[in-house]
Design an enzyme around this catalytic site. Structure first.
Site: not given
Ligand code: ARG
Length: 458
Positions: A156, A277, A283, A290
């Site tokens: 979970h 970024s 970043k 992704e």
């Protein structure tokens, strides 16, 4: 270009309709398979005295020159051709005249395309298996390097029990071995030659289908000619296997994205597999993972497109079946690209063992082991479970963890608690004492690494 079938028509095909109908812009990638299949067919026609030996040789020689010219770029695909089969045949006829026109005896484009796609997919499935093995190797290497790295195992997405990073990674290795199994299995069913089924009903020529099947490396021939030219099950099976591969990569991507976040910091991806970024200088984004996660949907889409195209199709060949190619080619390209990125991304990933260990020490993930401690001293598990639940609740309230709660406090809950409990609930003991088969314990992890190593050497 005049259509080969123009004889029965009094008017040319509308330009838009012609483009709509044409498949050369995607099926040209099967040129090698088309030529190889035609060579085998020409040999068989001569062996069975359906065409002369000389004609067969002329055809085969010319086909091999066409193949060479296509490979070297000397010959370009004619994008006005209807499909790759028509293109090769008309090029052949251009080069050797009437002799070339004998090739299509006892054959139809229907069995030709059914053959080409099987040959093509057989090779692609093999290439994908090699790429999965590269990824397996990278995973197994990381597992070997981080056999003793303790991290929280989750259920979970809540810290559950301590495990090693190796054990976690090896779960993915097991998935990938099954992925290879699925591809091998699909290949077995696909490896039947449809060549010689002709349009749908077979032929009146005395052909030898087994001869071409053998020459082209098939295990057998399709036994029903209608099935031979209308079966696309193997595309569905492969697309389903590709979808499962992507699902596995996507799950691992999701974890890598989480682990790379500042909240976790369990791993750091190499600069060569991350991006920055345009506005936020700090970043470091896991774009590759992704994208793999994102492209998974695309491969599922290819599977659904294929199933839907086949639904309600009457036997035998229908032009709808041309749609199989774009779907499966897209899935193949996507799966290959993802696997090619994934293996080196895993290989170059830095594992931040200290952070994993720290996270494992913060979440009462040894609570099960504390309950087991009481059980080993004679308490029934349910009672022990209840006691430990109360201790955890108490610790949270007073700001302690199981490791630093003083023994006097423990004794208030039960007299069975003693100093030895601290050793029993240390994260190392929790992991090292996991002795059941397949567990996160060191023996089991070693066995898994060995299994993957042998799997790769097979
Ligand atoms: N381009 C076609 C396809 O990919 C080849 C088979 C055409 N057969 C036919 N009867 N029109 O399906």
């Amino acid at each position: 270009m005049d259509k080969m079938w123009a004889g029965r028509f009094s008017k040319a095909l509308d330009k838009e309709a012609d483009d709509f109908n044409s498949s050369i812009h995607f099926d040209s990638r099967m040129y090698k398979q088309d030529i190889t299949g035609s060579m085998a067919h020409a040999s068989m026609l001569a062996a069975k005295n359906i065409i002369s030996k000389e004609d067969s040789e002329t055809i085969i020689d010319s086909l091999s020159l066409i193949l060479e010219d296509l490979q070297s770029g000397k010959l370009e695909f004619d994008m006005d051709a209807e499909d790759i089969h028509m293109f090769i045949e008309s090029e052949l006829t251009k080069r050797i005249g009437d002799v070339g026109k004998r090739l299509h005896t006892a054959r139809s484009r229907n069995d030709q395309v059914a053959l080409d796609i099987r040959l093509y997919l057989r090779d692609e499935a093999d290439e994908i298996i090699v790429l999965i093995k590269d990824l397996l190797k990278a995973i197994n290497n990381q597992a070997k390097l981080h056999k003793n790295a303790i991290m929280p195992g989750y259920t979970h997405l809540q810290r559950a029990q301590p495990i090693t990073f190796a054990h976690h990674l090896l779960a993915y290795a097991m998935m990938l071995t099954r992925d290879i199994g699925r591809l091998e299995d699909a290949k077995k069913r696909m490896n039947q030659s449809p060549l010689g089924c002709c349009a749908l009903a077979g032929t009146t020529y005395d052909t030898d289908r087994n001869m071409t099947a053998k020459a082209l490396g098939f295990d057998s021939i399709t036994l029903n000619s209608i099935d031979g030219v209308s079966d696309i099950d193997f595309c569905v099976e492969l697309l389903s296997a590709f979808s499962t591969i992507m699902m596995h990569l996507s799950r691992l991507s999701e974890e890598i994205i989480l682990w790379s976040s500042w909240e976790f910091r369990f791993v750091e991806l190499d600069d060569s597999y991350t991006t920055g970024s345009s506005i936020m200088p700090q970043k470091k984004n896991s774009d590759m993972a992704e994208l793999v996660r994102g492209k998974t949907g695309r491969v599922y889409g290819d599977l659904i497109a294929m199933l839907t195209a086949l639904k309600g199709l009457p036997l035998a060949y229908n032009k709808d079946m041309q749609e199989d190619k774009e779907a499966i080619f897209d899935a193949i390209d996507t799966v290959k690209k993802c696997l090619k990125i994934f293996a080196p991304m895993i290989d170059t990933m830095t594992v931040l063992e200290e952070n994993m260990k720290k996270a494992a020490g913060e979440g009462f993930i040894n609570a099960t082991d504390l309950a087991d401690y009481l059980v080993k001293k004679g308490m029934p598990f349910r009672t022990a479970y209840k006691h430990v639940g109360q201790i955890v609740g108490y610790c949270i309230k007073i700001g302690f963890i199981l490791e630093n709660l003083p023994i006097e406090e423990y004794k208030k809950f039960d007299a069975l608690f003693d100093e030895d409990l601290y050793k029993e609930i240390s994260l190392e003991t929790c992991v090292n004492k996991r002795i059941s088969e397949g567990s996160t314990g060191p023996l089991s992890v070693e066995k898994q690494i060995q299994f993957i190593t042998e799997f790769l050497n097979d």
